[in-house]
Design a protein around this motif. Structure first.
Motif, PDB file in Angstrom:
ATOM      1  N   MET A 102       0.842  -1.196   0.000  1.00 28.18           N
ATOM      2  CA  MET A 102       0.000   0.000   0.000  1.00 28.18           C
ATOM      3  C   MET A 102       0.879   1.248   0.000  1.00 28.18           C
ATOM      4  N   LEU A 103       1.907   1.265   0.841  1.00 27.77           N
ATOM      5  CA  LEU A 103       2.823   2.406   0.889  1.00 27.77           C
ATOM      6  C   LEU A 103       3.561   2.562  -0.437  1.00 27.77           C
ATOM      7  N   MET A 104       3.958   1.444  -1.020  1.00 26.61           N
ATOM      8  CA  MET A 104       4.667   1.494  -2.304  1.00 26.61           C
ATOM      9  C   MET A 104       3.768   2.023  -3.415  1.00 26.61           C
ATOM     10  N   SER A 105       2.491   1.702  -3.368  1.00 24.19           N
ATOM     11  CA  SER A 105       1.593   2.232  -4.400  1.00 24.19           C
ATOM     12  C   SER A 105       1.440   3.748  -4.261  1.00 24.19           C
ATOM     13  N   VAL A 106       1.451   4.261  -3.032  1.00 20.55           N
ATOM     14  CA  VAL A 106       1.417   5.713  -2.830  1.00 20.55           C
ATOM     15  C   VAL A 106       2.694   6.345  -3.382  1.00 20.55           C
ATOM     16  N   LEU A 107       3.839   5.721  -3.103  1.00 19.98           N
ATOM     17  CA  LEU A 107       5.119   6.232  -3.599  1.00 19.98           C
ATOM     18  C   LEU A 107       5.160   6.215  -5.126  1.00 19.98           C
ATOM     19  N   THR A 108       4.705   5.153  -5.735  1.00 16.17           N
ATOM     20  CA  THR A 108       4.684   5.051  -7.193  1.00 16.17           C
ATOM     21  C   THR A 108       3.768   6.115  -7.796  1.00 16.17           C
ATOM     22  N   CYS A 109       2.616   6.310  -7.172  1.00 16.94           N
ATOM     23  CA  CYS A 109       1.693   7.333  -7.655  1.00 16.94           C
ATOM     24  C   CYS A 109       2.320   8.725  -7.537  1.00 16.94           C
ATOM     25  N   LEU A 110       3.000   8.986  -6.419  1.00 19.63           N
ATOM     26  CA  LEU A 110       3.671  10.270  -6.228  1.00 19.63           C
ATOM     27  C   LEU A 110       4.727  10.486  -7.303  1.00 19.63           C
ATOM     28  N   PHE A 111       5.562   9.479  -7.526  1.00 17.26           N
ATOM     29  CA  PHE A 111       6.631   9.609  -8.515  1.00 17.26           C
ATOM     30  C   PHE A 111       6.073   9.807  -9.924  1.00 17.26           C
ATOM     31  N   GLU A 112       5.098   8.985 -10.302  1.00 18.36           N
ATOM     32  CA  GLU A 112       4.523   9.094 -11.648  1.00 18.36           C
ATOM     33  C   GLU A 112       3.820  10.436 -11.850  1.00 18.36           C
ATOM     34  N   SER A 113       3.145  10.922 -10.820  1.00 18.81           N
ATOM     35  CA  SER A 113       2.464  12.217 -10.929  1.00 18.81           C
ATOM     36  C   SER A 113       3.471  13.348 -11.058  1.00 18.81           C
ATOM     37  N   LEU A 114       4.535  13.313 -10.259  1.00 16.28           N
ATOM     38  CA  LEU A 114       5.582  14.334 -10.374  1.00 16.28           C
ATOM     39  C   LEU A 114       6.259  14.244 -11.735  1.00 16.28           C
ATOM     40  N   ASN A 115       6.458  13.029 -12.212  1.00 12.33           N
ATOM     41  CA  ASN A 115       7.054  12.821 -13.527  1.00 12.33           C
ATOM     42  C   ASN A 115       6.209  13.494 -14.596  1.00 12.33           C
ATOM     43  N   HIS A 116       4.897  13.399 -14.467  1.00  8.32           N
ATOM     44  CA  HIS A 116       3.994  14.022 -15.434  1.00  8.32           C
ATOM     45  C   HIS A 116       3.993  15.545 -15.286  1.00  8.32           C
ATOM     46  N   VAL A 117       3.884  16.036 -14.047  1.00 13.87           N
ATOM     47  CA  VAL A 117       3.830  17.486 -13.804  1.00 13.87           C
ATOM     48  C   VAL A 117       5.148  18.157 -14.191  1.00 13.87           C
ATOM     49  N   LEU A 118       6.264  17.498 -13.917  1.00 10.09           N
ATOM     50  CA  LEU A 118       7.580  18.077 -14.203  1.00 10.09           C
ATOM     51  C   LEU A 118       8.081  17.708 -15.598  1.00 10.09           C
ATOM     52  N   ARG A 119       7.209  17.177 -16.405  1.00  4.81           N
ATOM     53  CA  ARG A 119       7.535  16.822 -17.799  1.00  4.81           C
ATOM     54  C   ARG A 119       8.765  15.919 -17.901  1.00  4.81           C
ATOM     55  N   LYS A 120       8.712  14.843 -17.122  1.00  4.85           N
ATOM     56  CA  LYS A 120       9.743  13.800 -17.108  1.00  4.85           C
ATOM     57  C   LYS A 120      11.099  14.287 -16.596  1.00  4.85           C
ATOM     58  N   ASN A 121      11.116  15.394 -15.870  1.00  2.39           N
ATOM     59  CA  ASN A 121      12.350  15.912 -15.273  1.00  2.39           C
ATOM     60  C   ASN A 121      12.222  15.913 -13.754  1.00  2.39           C
ATOM     61  N   VAL A 122      12.183  14.723 -13.156  1.00  2.00           N
ATOM     62  CA  VAL A 122      12.049  14.629 -11.700  1.00  2.00           C
ATOM     63  C   VAL A 122      13.443  14.819 -11.100  1.00  2.00           C
ATOM     64  N   GLU A 123      13.798  16.079 -10.939  1.00  3.19           N
ATOM     65  CA  GLU A 123      15.072  16.446 -10.341  1.00  3.19           C
ATOM     66  C   GLU A 123      14.895  17.735  -9.549  1.00  3.19           C
ATOM     67  N   LYS A 124      15.889  18.046  -8.743  1.00  2.00           N
ATOM     68  CA  LYS A 124      15.781  19.135  -7.773  1.00  2.00           C
ATOM     69  C   LYS A 124      15.403  20.473  -8.399  1.00  2.00           C
ATOM     70  N   ARG A 125      16.085  20.857  -9.440  1.00  2.00           N
ATOM     71  CA  ARG A 125      15.848  22.168 -10.047  1.00  2.00           C
ATOM     72  C   ARG A 125      14.409  22.329 -10.510  1.00  2.00           C
ATOM     73  N   TRP A 126      13.884  21.307 -11.199  1.00  2.00           N
ATOM     74  CA  TRP A 126      12.520  21.375 -11.720  1.00  2.00           C
ATOM     75  C   TRP A 126      11.501  21.297 -10.590  1.00  2.00           C
ATOM     76  N   LEU A 127      11.814  20.527  -9.555  1.00  2.00           N
ATOM     77  CA  LEU A 127      10.909  20.443  -8.416  1.00  2.00           C
ATOM     78  C   LEU A 127      10.789  21.798  -7.718  1.00  2.00           C
ATOM     79  N   LEU A 128      11.931  22.463  -7.511  1.00  2.00           N
ATOM     80  CA  LEU A 128      11.901  23.764  -6.846  1.00  2.00           C
ATOM     81  C   LEU A 128      11.156  24.815  -7.676  1.00  2.00           C
TER      82      LEU A 128
END
Length: 152
Positions: free
Chosen positions: A109-135
């Protein structure tokens, strides 16, 4: 006859409420997430949200995050048990994403939340899940987090 029916209904109701369970087991709850946080390569907080009072002060939260980072930053696994809690985590370029639950929480269950978080950030940050784009897109990151975890 009426007395027997009442007794049977009471017995079934107790079984549903967990009257026969041992004291060590907790009742199931929808509130499964204790915390979600994202750290950079140096273990500094970029984003964090705590959903209960396990760590009430900012100082306790920062100490917990630093200890978790020290334990997990040099390993290749995806799960850790620390301080009576289950922690699942993922690294991406220069970020570490963590989801924290209690020790009895289901890791899948925790892993599914983590996967959802990562995939959503990946989509919002246009596949650039890194510090600069997150900030640069912190408002979107908080929106993602708020939509995934509703009060824990």
């Amino acid at each position: 006859m009426r007395g027997a029916v009442g007794f049977e209904e009471t017995r079934r109701a107790r079984g549903r409420r967990g009257g026969g369970r041992s004291a060590g087991l907790q009742e199931p709850s929808l509130y499964t997430i204790k915390a979600v946080f994202i750290l950079d390569n140096d273990g500094h907080r970029l984003l964090a949200k705590y959903y209960d009072d396990t760590f009430p002060s900012m100082k306790e939260q920062m100490t917990f995050e630093k200890n978790v980072f020290n334990k997990t930053s040099r390993t290749d696994s995806e799960i850790a048990f620390f301080g009576g809690m289950t922690i699942v985590y993922k690294s991406s370029i220069d970020l570490f994403l963590y989801v924290v639950g209690s020790s009895y929480e289901n890791e899948l269950m925790l892993m599914s939340v983590l996967t959802c978080l990562f995939e959503s950030l990946n989509h919002v940050l246009r596949k650039n899940v890194e510090k600069r784009w997150l900030l640069e897109n912190m408002d979107g990151a908080f929106l993602v987090l708020d939509e995934i975890v509703d009060g824990g």
